[in-house]
Scaffold this motif. Structure first.
Motif, PDB file in Angstrom:
ATOM      1  N   PHE A 306      30.107  35.349  41.316  1.00 20.82           N
ATOM      2  CA  PHE A 306      30.740  36.068  42.307  1.00 20.82           C
ATOM      3  C   PHE A 306      30.336  35.669  43.649  1.00 20.82           C
ATOM      4  O   PHE A 306      30.953  35.517  44.654  1.00 20.82           O
ATOM      5  CB  PHE A 306      30.056  37.720  42.072  1.00 20.82           C
ATOM      6  CG  PHE A 306      30.596  38.533  42.948  1.00 20.82           C
ATOM      7  CD1 PHE A 306      31.908  39.209  43.283  1.00 20.82           C
ATOM      8  CD2 PHE A 306      29.952  39.238  43.813  1.00 20.82           C
ATOM      9  CE1 PHE A 306      32.408  40.041  44.000  1.00 20.82           C
ATOM     10  CE2 PHE A 306      29.997  39.978  44.984  1.00 20.82           C
ATOM     11  CZ  PHE A 306      31.450  40.371  44.990  1.00 20.82           C
ATOM     12  N   GLU A 321      34.795  46.676  40.855  1.00 13.03           N
ATOM     13  CA  GLU A 321      36.197  46.145  40.757  1.00 13.03           C
ATOM     14  C   GLU A 321      36.201  44.596  41.275  1.00 13.03           C
ATOM     15  O   GLU A 321      36.674  43.862  40.469  1.00 13.03           O
ATOM     16  CB  GLU A 321      37.103  46.813  41.685  1.00 13.03           C
ATOM     17  CG  GLU A 321      38.419  47.211  41.334  1.00 13.03           C
ATOM     18  CD  GLU A 321      39.220  47.758  42.176  1.00 13.03           C
ATOM     19  OE1 GLU A 321      38.636  48.441  43.259  1.00 13.03           O
ATOM     20  OE2 GLU A 321      40.509  47.577  42.153  1.00 13.03           O
ATOM     21  N   ASN A 322      35.685  44.134  42.298  1.00 17.11           N
ATOM     22  CA  ASN A 322      35.312  42.896  42.517  1.00 17.11           C
ATOM     23  C   ASN A 322      34.755  41.985  41.485  1.00 17.11           C
ATOM     24  O   ASN A 322      35.074  40.906  40.984  1.00 17.11           O
ATOM     25  CB  ASN A 322      34.832  42.544  44.048  1.00 17.11           C
ATOM     26  CG  ASN A 322      35.562  43.317  44.957  1.00 17.11           C
ATOM     27  OD1 ASN A 322      36.920  43.448  44.913  1.00 17.11           O
ATOM     28  ND2 ASN A 322      35.135  43.140  46.125  1.00 17.11           N
ATOM     29  N   ASN A 325      36.655  41.254  38.331  1.00 17.08           N
ATOM     30  CA  ASN A 325      37.507  40.235  38.562  1.00 17.08           C
ATOM     31  C   ASN A 325      36.995  38.925  38.234  1.00 17.08           C
ATOM     32  O   ASN A 325      37.399  37.975  37.633  1.00 17.08           O
ATOM     33  CB  ASN A 325      38.271  40.324  39.793  1.00 17.08           C
ATOM     34  CG  ASN A 325      39.383  41.391  40.131  1.00 17.08           C
ATOM     35  OD1 ASN A 325      39.823  41.754  39.139  1.00 17.08           O
ATOM     36  ND2 ASN A 325      39.522  41.903  41.356  1.00 17.08           N
ATOM     37  N   THR A 326      35.779  38.668  38.749  1.00 19.94           N
ATOM     38  CA  THR A 326      34.925  37.760  38.459  1.00 19.94           C
ATOM     39  C   THR A 326      34.572  37.346  37.041  1.00 19.94           C
ATOM     40  O   THR A 326      34.597  36.434  36.541  1.00 19.94           O
ATOM     41  CB  THR A 326      33.804  37.491  39.674  1.00 19.94           C
ATOM     42  OG1 THR A 326      33.997  37.815  40.617  1.00 19.94           O
ATOM     43  CG2 THR A 326      33.078  36.384  39.375  1.00 19.94           C
TER      44      THR A 326
END
Ligand code: AMP
Ligand code: ZN
Length: 470
Positions: A306, A321-322, A325-326
Motif C-alpha cells: 500500500f 477500503e483502500n 483494494n491493495t
C-alpha cells in the motif's frame, strides 16, 4: 540517481561524498508507545531507499537512534518527556518502557520486511558524547546557560532556516502548542541542549554534567549519534516531514556549529500518512498499529505494498477500503507469480536487461516505487520464459521486499490439486469484509462455499489461514 533534496527544495543528482559509499542517518522512534502505521510508512520508504542504494552497488552504512530520553511533548522544549508519560501510563520504569517498545518496534519492522539499520544506538547510551558536544558548542560561543539550562543561540548562525520552505505558522515553534514561552531563551528559535530545570521535576533519568544534574535535549541526540557512527560528513539524513522543522533544522545548526563545516548533503523527507482527520498521530484518532492490522486479518506486507504504491513525497490517506483494494492486488500478483513454472528454462539474462533498466529508471527518478511495481507487472506480461520472469521478480524483490516469490505449502499443494488460490484468497477477503460489517450470515455462507471447494479456514489472532482438506 535523482533524489528530491529538502535542502534546496529540488530534485538533485545524488553524489555521495566518498565514491561507492553512502553514509545514511535515520531518526529512530521515540519508544514510549507502539509505532503507528504512519511512523512505519516513513521507515518503509527509508528502507526502500537504503535497499535501492545497495541494489545499485553502494556500500551503505546506515545509523539510527532510539529516542529513550529528551523528546518532550512539545517541540518547543516544553511539556513532559514522552518517555515519562509512557512510564506513568503503564506504571513501569522508563527503562522498562524503552525496552518493551524498542522490541515492539523491531518486531513490527520485521513483519514489514524493514531491515534493521547497521547501527542502532540508544540516546541513554551516549550521554558522554552529548555532554562533549554541548561543551564544544559553549566553548565556541554557540551556546549559553540561562536559568539552569543550556541553550543553542540561533542568532550566532548566518542562516538558521536552512530548508527555506517553512511557513509563518511553522516558524512559531517558540510560541505554538499553547505553551508558555520560555523566558530564558534569548531568541524565540533558540532550543535546549541540556535541561537541569524543567517544570517536570519527576524526570526519572538524570545524569551529572558540568551544568548540573539533568538530561539532554532531543535534537542533540541525532547530531551526536550520527557524527559518532557516520563521521563528520553525512550523505543522506532521513525522517518524516514533521521532523524537518524544528528537529532537523536544529540538528543542522548544532552539527555544523560543532564541526565547523557543512554536515549533510541530502535531506530525504517522507510525507505523512493521513487518516480522515489529518496527520496520523499517537495522540488523536484511532491508533493504528501493525498488530491491529493483523487482528483485522491483514498481512502486514499488504500494508507495505500500500505504501509502495504511492510516492513518498505525496501525503497518503489511509482507509481500510483502500487497504482492501491493495490486498486484492497483492494476492492476485502473488498468485500470478506462484503459477510461474521455471521447469528447465534457462534464464535469459540478456533479455532481462531491458526490464532491469525499467525498474532502475523508476527508482532512479526520485524513488518512484509505484512505477517499480509496474515493472513487476510488465515482467509478468512479457514473453520472457518463466525462469527469467522469476529471476527478475526475485531481483526486484531485493528492493521491494514484498516476499513476491515466497509461498507457503498451501500454494504448492493447491497447484498440484489445481485449486484456484486466487479465488480462495478473494473469498477469504470477502468473508473478512462481511465479518467487519457484522454480516455474519454472509461470512458463514462464504465459509461453506470454501468448504465445498475443500478449503478449511482457521481464524486466529494472527489472521485467517487456510488449508486443503485431507
Ligand atoms: P517518533 O517516534 O514520533 O519520533 O516518529 C518516528 C518517525 O515517524 C519520524 O520520522 C516522524 O517524522 C515519522 N512520522 C510521524 N508521524 C507520521 C505520519 N503520520 N506519517 C508518516 N511519518 C510520520
Ligand atoms: Zn532525529
Amino acid at each position: 540517481m535523482i533524489l528530491y533534496n529538502t535542502l534546496g527544495n529540488s530534485k538533485q543528482e545524488f553524489v555521495p561524498n566518498e565514491q561507492g559509499k553512502v553514509k545514511m542517518y535515520t531518526c529512530g522512534p521515540t519508544v514510549y508507545h507502539y509505532a503507528h502505521i504512519g511512523n512505519l510508512r516513513t521507515y518503509i520508504m527509508e528502507d526502500v531507499l537504503e535497499k535501492y542504494l545497495r541494489y545499485v552497488g553502494y556500500d551503505v552504512k546506515r545509523v539510527m537512534n532510539i529516542t529513550d530520553v529528551g523528546h518532550l511533548s512539545s517541540d518547543a522544549d516544553t511539556g513532559e518527556d514522552k518517555m515519562l508519560k509512557g512510564a506513568k501510563r503503564e506504571h513501569k520504569t522508563v527503562m522498562e518502557i524503552a525496552k518493551f517498545y524498542t522490541d515492539a518496534f523491531f518486531t513490527d519492522c520485521k513483519k514489514l520486511n524493514i531491515k534493521t539499520p547497521d547501527i542502532v544506538e540508544s540516546a541513554t547510551n551516549c550521554i558522554d558524547e552529548f555532554i562533549n558536544m554541548i561543551s564544544v558548542l559553549l566553548e565556541k560561543g554557540y551556546a549559553y546557560i540561562a536559568g539552569g539550562n543550556v541553550y543553542f543561540d540561533t542568532s550566532k548562525l548566518d542562516t538558521y532556516y536552512v530548508f527555506g520552505n517553512q511557513n509563518e505558522d511553522e516558524l512559531q515553534v517558540g510560541v505554538r502548542d499553547d505553551v508558555d514561552e520560555d523566558k530564558n531563551k534569548k531568541n524565540k528559535t533558540d532550543f535546549v541542549l541540556w535541561f537541569t530545570k524543567s517544570k517536570f521535576d519527576s524526570q526519572e533519568l538524570k545524569w551529572d554534567s558540568p551544568w548540573g544534574i539533568g538530561y539532554p535535549g532531543w535534537h542533540i541526540e541525532c547530531s551526536s549519534i550520527s557524527i559518532k557512527h557516520a563521521g563528520e560528513y553525512l550523505d543522506i539524513h532521513c525522517g518524516g516531514v514533521d521532523n524537518a522543522f524544528p528537529h532537523h533544522t536544529n540538528e543542522i545548526a548544532q552539527s555544523e556549529a560543532f564541526l565547523g563545516h557543512k554536515w549533510c548533503n541530502y535531506w530525504f523527507h517522507v510525507l505523512h500518512l493521513l487518516d480522515n482527520s489529518g496527520k496520523m498521530s499517537k495522540s488523536k484518532g484511532e491508533f493504528l498499529t501493525v498488530s491491529l492490522l493483523e487482528e483485522k486479518d491483514y498481512n502486514p506486507l499488504a500494508y507495505r505494498m500500500f505504501c509502495l504504491q504511492s510516492h513518498y513525497r505525496k501525503p497518503l490517506t489511509f482507509s481500510f477500503e483502500n487497504l482492501d483494494n491493495t490486498v486484492l492486488s497483492y494476492n492476485k500478483l502473488k498468485n500470478r507469480i506462484s503459477k510461474l513454472n521455471p521447469a528447465n528454462d534457462e534464464i535469459d539474462k540478456q533479455k532481462a536487461q531491458k526490464y532491469i533498466k525499467d525498474f532502475k529508471s523508476a527508482l532512479d527518478n526520485d524513488l518512484n516505487t509505484s512505477l517499480a511495481i509496474t515493472a513487476v507487472y510488465d515482467v509478468l506480461k512479457s514473453d520472457l520464459n518463466d525462469s527469467t520472469k522469476l529471476y527478475l521478480i526475485n531481483d526486484f524483490d531485493r528492493v521491494l521486499s514484498l516476499d513476491l516469490t515466497k509461498f507457503d505449502d498451501n500454494s504448492k499443494k493447491s497447484e498440484s490439486l489445481d485449486i484456484d488460490t486466487q479465488k480462495v484468497e478473494e473469498l477469504i477477503n470477502r468473508r473478512l469484509l462481511a465479518k467487519r460489517e457484522k454480516n455474519y450470515a454472509l461470512a458463514d455462507q462464504i465459509r461453506d462455499e470454501l468448504k465445498s471447494m475443500h478449503i478449511i479456514i482457521k481464524d486466529s489472532k494472527d489472521g485467517t489461514t487456510w488449508e486443503i482438506e485431507n
